[in-house]
Design a protein around this motif. Structure first.
Motif, PDB file in Angstrom:
ATOM      1  N   LYS A  39      60.170  57.871  29.073  1.00  0.00           N
ATOM      2  CA  LYS A  39      59.484  57.173  27.982  1.00  0.00           C
ATOM      3  C   LYS A  39      58.390  56.270  28.550  1.00  0.00           C
ATOM      4  N   PHE A  40      57.246  56.255  27.856  1.00  0.00           N
ATOM      5  CA  PHE A  40      56.184  55.344  28.321  1.00  0.00           C
ATOM      6  C   PHE A  40      55.315  54.903  27.149  1.00  0.00           C
ATOM      7  N   ALA A  41      54.637  53.782  27.344  1.00  0.00           N
ATOM      8  CA  ALA A  41      53.682  53.278  26.352  1.00  0.00           C
ATOM      9  C   ALA A  41      52.352  53.080  27.054  1.00  0.00           C
ATOM     10  N   ILE A  42      51.283  53.523  26.413  1.00  0.00           N
ATOM     11  CA  ILE A  42      49.966  53.500  27.035  1.00  0.00           C
ATOM     12  C   ILE A  42      48.968  52.840  26.087  1.00  0.00           C
ATOM     13  N   SER A  43      47.999  52.157  26.671  1.00  0.00           N
ATOM     14  CA  SER A  43      47.007  51.484  25.842  1.00  0.00           C
ATOM     15  C   SER A  43      46.028  52.499  25.280  1.00  0.00           C
ATOM     16  N   SER A  44      45.625  52.285  24.051  1.00  0.00           N
ATOM     17  CA  SER A  44      44.657  53.209  23.443  1.00  0.00           C
ATOM     18  C   SER A  44      43.244  52.951  23.968  1.00  0.00           C
ATOM     19  N   GLU A  45      43.015  51.790  24.600  1.00  0.00           N
ATOM     20  CA  GLU A  45      41.662  51.407  24.990  1.00  0.00           C
ATOM     21  C   GLU A  45      41.554  51.145  26.499  1.00  0.00           C
ATOM     22  N   LEU A  46      40.323  51.149  26.938  1.00  0.00           N
ATOM     23  CA  LEU A  46      40.041  50.856  28.348  1.00  0.00           C
ATOM     24  C   LEU A  46      39.995  49.351  28.597  1.00  0.00           C
ATOM     25  N   ILE A  47      40.175  48.960  29.847  1.00  0.00           N
ATOM     26  CA  ILE A  47      40.038  47.566  30.263  1.00  0.00           C
ATOM     27  C   ILE A  47      38.557  47.189  30.240  1.00  0.00           C
ATOM     28  N   THR A  48      38.245  45.998  29.763  1.00  0.00           N
ATOM     29  CA  THR A  48      36.839  45.565  29.627  1.00  0.00           C
ATOM     30  C   THR A  48      36.398  44.690  30.804  1.00  0.00           C
ATOM     31  N   ASN A  49      35.093  44.472  30.877  1.00  0.00           N
ATOM     32  CA  ASN A  49      34.531  43.532  31.859  1.00  0.00           C
ATOM     33  C   ASN A  49      35.196  42.163  31.745  1.00  0.00           C
ATOM     34  N   GLY A  50      35.412  41.734  30.513  1.00  0.00           N
ATOM     35  CA  GLY A  50      36.001  40.413  30.293  1.00  0.00           C
ATOM     36  C   GLY A  50      37.397  40.323  30.889  1.00  0.00           C
ATOM     37  N   GLU A  51      38.213  41.359  30.658  1.00  0.00           N
ATOM     38  CA  GLU A  51      39.562  41.354  31.224  1.00  0.00           C
ATOM     39  C   GLU A  51      39.514  41.411  32.747  1.00  0.00           C
ATOM     40  N   TYR A  52      38.563  42.167  33.272  1.00  0.00           N
ATOM     41  CA  TYR A  52      38.468  42.279  34.732  1.00  0.00           C
ATOM     42  C   TYR A  52      38.008  40.964  35.352  1.00  0.00           C
ATOM     43  N   LEU A  53      37.129  40.278  34.649  1.00  0.00           N
ATOM     44  CA  LEU A  53      36.657  38.983  35.119  1.00  0.00           C
ATOM     45  C   LEU A  53      37.818  37.985  35.218  1.00  0.00           C
ATOM     46  N   GLU A  54      38.760  38.069  34.295  1.00  0.00           N
ATOM     47  CA  GLU A  54      39.954  37.206  34.370  1.00  0.00           C
ATOM     48  C   GLU A  54      40.714  37.452  35.672  1.00  0.00           C
ATOM     49  N   PHE A  55      40.851  38.722  36.001  1.00  0.00           N
ATOM     50  CA  PHE A  55      41.518  39.095  37.264  1.00  0.00           C
ATOM     51  C   PHE A  55      40.777  38.482  38.453  1.00  0.00           C
ATOM     52  N   MET A  56      39.460  38.600  38.455  1.00  0.00           N
ATOM     53  CA  MET A  56      38.656  38.024  39.541  1.00  0.00           C
ATOM     54  C   MET A  56      38.832  36.510  39.595  1.00  0.00           C
ATOM     55  N   GLN A  57      38.781  35.898  38.440  1.00  0.00           N
ATOM     56  CA  GLN A  57      38.832  34.429  38.388  1.00  0.00           C
ATOM     57  C   GLN A  57      40.225  33.893  38.686  1.00  0.00           C
ATOM     58  N   ASP A  58      41.219  34.758  38.527  1.00  0.00           N
ATOM     59  CA  ASP A  58      42.580  34.357  38.882  1.00  0.00           C
ATOM     60  C   ASP A  58      42.869  34.645  40.363  1.00  0.00           C
ATOM     61  N   GLY A  59      41.848  34.957  41.156  1.00  0.00           N
ATOM     62  CA  GLY A  59      42.043  35.182  42.596  1.00  0.00           C
ATOM     63  C   GLY A  59      42.535  36.571  42.936  1.00  0.00           C
ATOM     64  N   GLY A  60      42.241  37.519  42.079  1.00  0.00           N
ATOM     65  CA  GLY A  60      42.718  38.877  42.318  1.00  0.00           C
ATOM     66  C   GLY A  60      42.288  39.443  43.656  1.00  0.00           C
ATOM     67  N   TYR A  61      41.097  39.111  44.121  1.00  0.00           N
ATOM     68  CA  TYR A  61      40.601  39.660  45.385  1.00  0.00           C
ATOM     69  C   TYR A  61      41.057  38.843  46.594  1.00  0.00           C
ATOM     70  N   GLU A  62      41.813  37.759  46.336  1.00  0.00           N
ATOM     71  CA  GLU A  62      42.271  36.949  47.479  1.00  0.00           C
ATOM     72  C   GLU A  62      43.773  37.062  47.703  1.00  0.00           C
ATOM     73  N   ASN A  63      44.477  37.758  46.834  1.00  0.00           N
ATOM     74  CA  ASN A  63      45.937  37.821  46.929  1.00  0.00           C
ATOM     75  C   ASN A  63      46.388  39.228  47.281  1.00  0.00           C
ATOM     76  N   PHE A  64      46.805  39.389  48.531  1.00  0.00           N
ATOM     77  CA  PHE A  64      47.156  40.738  49.011  1.00  0.00           C
ATOM     78  C   PHE A  64      48.286  41.364  48.231  1.00  0.00           C
ATOM     79  N   SER A  65      49.114  40.552  47.529  1.00  0.00           N
ATOM     80  CA  SER A  65      50.322  41.136  46.934  1.00  0.00           C
ATOM     81  C   SER A  65      49.990  42.113  45.818  1.00  0.00           C
ATOM     82  N   TYR A  66      48.781  42.090  45.279  1.00  0.00           N
ATOM     83  CA  TYR A  66      48.414  43.052  44.243  1.00  0.00           C
ATOM     84  C   TYR A  66      47.932  44.380  44.830  1.00  0.00           C
ATOM     85  N   TRP A  67      47.720  44.425  46.111  1.00  0.00           N
ATOM     86  CA  TRP A  67      46.970  45.541  46.701  1.00  0.00           C
ATOM     87  C   TRP A  67      47.840  46.452  47.564  1.00  0.00           C
ATOM     88  N   HIS A  68      47.425  47.718  47.626  1.00  0.00           N
ATOM     89  CA  HIS A  68      47.934  48.590  48.679  1.00  0.00           C
ATOM     90  C   HIS A  68      47.498  48.035  50.038  1.00  0.00           C
TER      91      HIS A  68
END
Lengths: 388, 388, 388, 388
Positions: D210-239
């Motif tokens: 069973k799975f649930a999937i979003s009907s829409e794509l991620i936006t620039n605004g949502e991605y900017l939140e990730f950037m501003q929350d330190g997404g590129y500085e925290n290795f734990s999110y990354w391979h």
């Protein structure tokens, strides 16, 4: 500066600028854009950079009314002048489709018009004159680089396009004679009132041992003997660095030579053709020049020997590798500011070449002229003269 | 060769061989194996290679009864002698755990015994004597390399292990004085009957302009001023290649210097410690030496100037970068065969260093000695003397 | 945890730690230090790192009285746990001669003593038990890596030193039979109460098409046929990336194979020897496994097919490349903190291998075990099984 | 094939060929020539290569009267078809100024004329029809690559030239809803009689949780939140590979994003502009898509989940990274010969992308379409959809 001098300067400027464009005449727009190896700059970059030189060091410096054609061009067309702001790094010159070739020609036109108007209206000071002459000599250097770079861009293409079917290659008919010079103190370096580069000064005394030098350059035919005698397979002729270079690049002939249907051919600006035995060999690295001389049981001349002998040499077909590293002459002083970056900062790890080549602009070289390249460079019109 | 000469040679050989092992005394087995950068060879490789030199050029050449210790060792311990067969490429020396350190010492023992027996039994010809002396000088060169390489292996380790707590660093107490030399013809190059390397000949005349040179080396304190004055941030002091080197390596201090708790420290063979201002600066590249001199408004001496002044200089603490590229002297001829690979094939793209260092074996250097390294080398005990 | 369980855990810990040291028994000190390629860690690093794991995740975490053996060892022996502080980057592991092998054994001893005392004195919580078992499994993984890395260190040495003359290579005598599985829904993934890695969960349903799989591994003899049929010269068997790999590395045989005196030989831990046709082929990349299967007109199994068939396969001699990329199972969740870095962060660009090898520690693998490496890895004991 | 079918095929061919040229309409000659990074081919290469495809696989194969436009073009315009002779290696495409843009258009014209005449005169066999449709789909793929490559060539230029001021960027106005799918057996893969690529077959059963999937794509605004929350500085999110990529490339935003005057901007084909928060994020690598999903506490869909959900998704603005590696479907068989090189040989180390993008040609994609790129690719119009 009187009016005659002013007019001479204006004429010289105009002739020089036009000659640059004449060199590019046979090109297609596409040929202006490429940078197939780091050393080769796109022709449109040369056209822009030589204009930028006049704009930056003359117009923006001396003419308070001048407005820059496009302020971003400083970033695009600055070459290595660290003191004149940021720049596109050299290896990225070939990644820029804009400004277009047409825009670059507009830029040239804009700079030419401004220079000519300014020269006519202003009182030409000694400093301005000096920089104008430097700019003209700088443009002449880029004229030769344009030819070498165009040759690489076309010669590296598997279709071997012709640049100019009428292009005439130098011939060397006479056999070389041996010119002998006695041991003693000699003077070298520029002396006089005409233009010379800072690296040609000071004129100074050197002590030379007796030597004998060939009046002629080494030919394709002589170089082919070296190749056929296993020159590229025997490390004993080579520097250690040279031997690494041979192995890494699978070196076995000069640049632009191709073994095709049982015969050595070469690409030249008039097309692809069979090697001519009596033409001076061209497009070889210092490593190869040295190895050839070792194989002959001799050596290359030093730059001091070359200059002392210059009056009796048959020179001008090839830049001739010497055994001298590119170092400052006694009393050499870098000028202040960006102009000081012209020559001095390259005085490490490069070798001196003397003479001139078939691609050198008329009147640009002289017996004291010091050209320099890294020992692995081959895309210049480089050749060999030996000590006998 | 009479018996006294023979005994002197034997003693010299024995003393030299023992000194090499004394240098390695403080090492752990693990320290013998590493090659952290291409230039640094594992200490056990030096031990083996110097033995291989005597085995190959003396025993296998002159002694018909000699049996090689292990024929595969030629592959392992040959350095760059292309004419003596295949070899492990330089960058792979640190990838070989075998032969073990103990086996390498056995190899040394085997060669030493054979050499000593052979020297006692044979009639020492001039050629044999010459090669023995070359082998001893070769081993002395590797003694210094052993010290530089050990320093790198330990100093590159984050634990900063001490090599020898008693290791004494040179001090320079006196202020430098200015030594002036007049314009004229001088002679340089080796003259005499003792040993010298082929690159020190021929003795020849040179013409020098008037110059003044400092009697002393540049100290850590003086170098720190350069650093604190922004020496590493201002391209105008640097060669173009040097500036590339600074940016690529984020250069900001000599090798082994670390900024720690608000103060500059350095690793030395006696451990990690605060910079001493009056000790000659060490472990700098040619690029850095040149930039320092430019910042001072002067330049480095040429090797000719250095040699002419040598008698009045305080030298021996650091190999001193000169402004001279490593090139052959007039009349230089490579010897035939493998021995001819000793020096001549490195005569491109390297700079000459003169003097000696605290790591140079006693009696190894002399005023005509020409050391040479690439301009970016820093792991040698290199320093600065300037023209005043 | 009752006393029997506690004693079992203690015994398992002791046995595992001793086995690691037994693997290193035949080594010379020099063998412990090298890192000839980035993937191969020095044996002393494995010894230190496995001890660091117990020190960091058990002792420093659970035992308030424990004092770290040496705080700098965290820097030296941390592998890839970004959350546990800075670390020596992987490619520099082979540049550290210190700590010495003896010091590393002292470190092991220190950690072992502390763990054993702590386990005896403390109340073993579920979390502690879980981490102890993870530490033991982690150590078992490094036991196999020790063997693979030792093999590389010795097998890369031109002297081909023997690790253990008694080392027995697996033989495969029986001809392979074809095992057929019907189309339908199957379950894969770990189920049970024993230890498994997080990547083996969740157990989940998969839909498989009918397939037939060989009961046996591909042998040296079969692989030699592929080679002799031009397998390495025909791009049509290869992935585009695999073909680049072949050309770049001049691939023509498995790792450790050498063509010598007209016959294929290979290095193994018992020395250099002629290829045995009936032994499973070993030390091949995924690219080679895929190309072999293509040449046979078939493919490798997926990891799902392999697991479904595992009960009937003859497995354990080689890690078997599958056609499955290493990706998370449905419901996979990374654990919080450093332990969460164990497996999940490697789930891109690697391929799954199933089974176990002759170098895998007894009891370490199981049918649901998922090993993973990049497609060009060859230094593991990797082999081929095909779909029929 | 009847006349109606024939005319449809001819129309489709003509429309497709014209559309390719329409894409290039806004270009200057200089823009056609560059290859600023290995992945980006010069536009004139795309124009030539798509023509070469029809020439090689249709005209030279089926039409005995056809004469090749220029036999050397096979060398220049072959891309990766090892079976169709030697070729210019990919990284050298940008080093060729000839053939000129005009010559390439002549080549297109020559091929178009020949194809149209041939299609009108010949009896269109099933095989010919199949290859024509493949050629048309191949050209449509290169239409999207042309747009991505042109965007890179212009967007990498510091002058940020506009491609088309009217270029409209997709907007996403609605908030995403959650679409739920129950556990069970589903079928995926192409079924039908129209064209599909070989990698979309065979249609086969898969078992999904069973799975649930979003009907829409991620936006620039949502991605900017990730950037501003330190997404590129925290290795734990990354391979682990992704984290290496971040550090090596100093990654901190999607491709074409620039921080300028305190605000994030981006280059698009209509110029340089402030980020629009409600537009789907574009030009991100798989590593970034994965890290974003991890930061959200979720994951990307698998390609099976995506295909099952496709009917209810709002798709077509971005190619959507899935969590699935690009691998063959059950029963996949490479075709014989050069056509077999189309897809199969890329099935290692790449990730599947589903959907289509604003740059995809109309009618080119479908729910079963499998696009694929390496995990670090960013120059495609790639975006993110997440599992909820």
């Amino acid at each position: 500066m009187n009016d005659i001098e002013r007019n001479d300067l204006i004429d010289w400027f105009k002739t020089t600028r036009k000659h640059t464009e004449a060199i590019c005449k046979p090109l297609m727009v596409e040929d202006y854009v490429l940078q197939p190896i780091a050393e080769v700059s796109p022709p449109k970059w040369h056209l822009g950079h030589t204009s930028w030189f006049f704009e930056t060091f003359i117009l923006l410096h001396f003419d308070p009314d001048y407005e820059a054609f496009n302020p971003q061009y400083n970033f695009v067309f600055n070459s290595y002048y660290e003191s004149v702001g940021e720049r596109v790094i050299r290896v990225n010159r070939g990644n820029l489709s804009r400004p277009t070739v047409e825009q670059v020609y507009d830029y040239r036109q804009h700079v030419d018009t401004a220079i000519l108007r300014f020269l006519k209206e202003t009182d030409v000071s000694a400093e301005l004159k000096k920089l104008m002459i430097l700019g003209i000599n700088h443009e002449q250097q880029h004229q030769e680089l344009l030819i070498t770079d165009i040759k690489y861009i076309l010669g590296n293409n598997p279709l071997f396009p012709v640049y100019n079917a009428e292009y005439v290659t130098n011939k060397q008919c006479s056999a070389g004679s041996s010119l002998v010079f006695q041991e003693g103190v000699y003077e070298i370096g520029y002396q006089g009132d005409e233009f010379c580069f800072d690296n040609e000064r000071n004129r100074h005394k050197v002590y030379l041992n007796k030597f004998a030098i060939s009046s002629e350059l080494i030919t394709n035919g002589e170089y082919l003997e070296f190749m056929q005698d296993g020159g590229y397979e025997n490390f004993s002729y080579w520097h250690a660095d040279g031997w690494e270079w041979v192995k890494k690049n699978q070196g076995k002939a000069p640049l632009y030579w191709h073994y095709h249907h049982g015969e050595w051919h070469r690409y030249d600006l008039d097309g692809f053709k069979v090697i001519e035995p009596d033409v001076p060999v061209c497009h070889i690295s210092y490593y190869e020049a040295f190895a050839f001389a070792s194989w002959k049981g001799t050596r290359l001349p030093t730059e001091e020997e070359w200059e002392v002998a210059a009056g009796q040499l048959n020179w001008g077909a090839r830049w001739e590798w010497t055994e001298s590293a590119y170092l400052p002459y006694p009393g050499f002083k870098k000028e202040k500011g960006a102009i000081g970056e012209y020559n001095g900062k390259f005085m490490v790890s490069q070798m001196v070449l003397r003479g001139a080549s078939e691609a050198t602009s008329t009147g640009h070289s002289r017996p004291t002229y010091r050209n320099f390249f890294y020992p692995d460079a081959r895309w210049q019109f480089t050749g060999i003269r030996i000590i006998l």
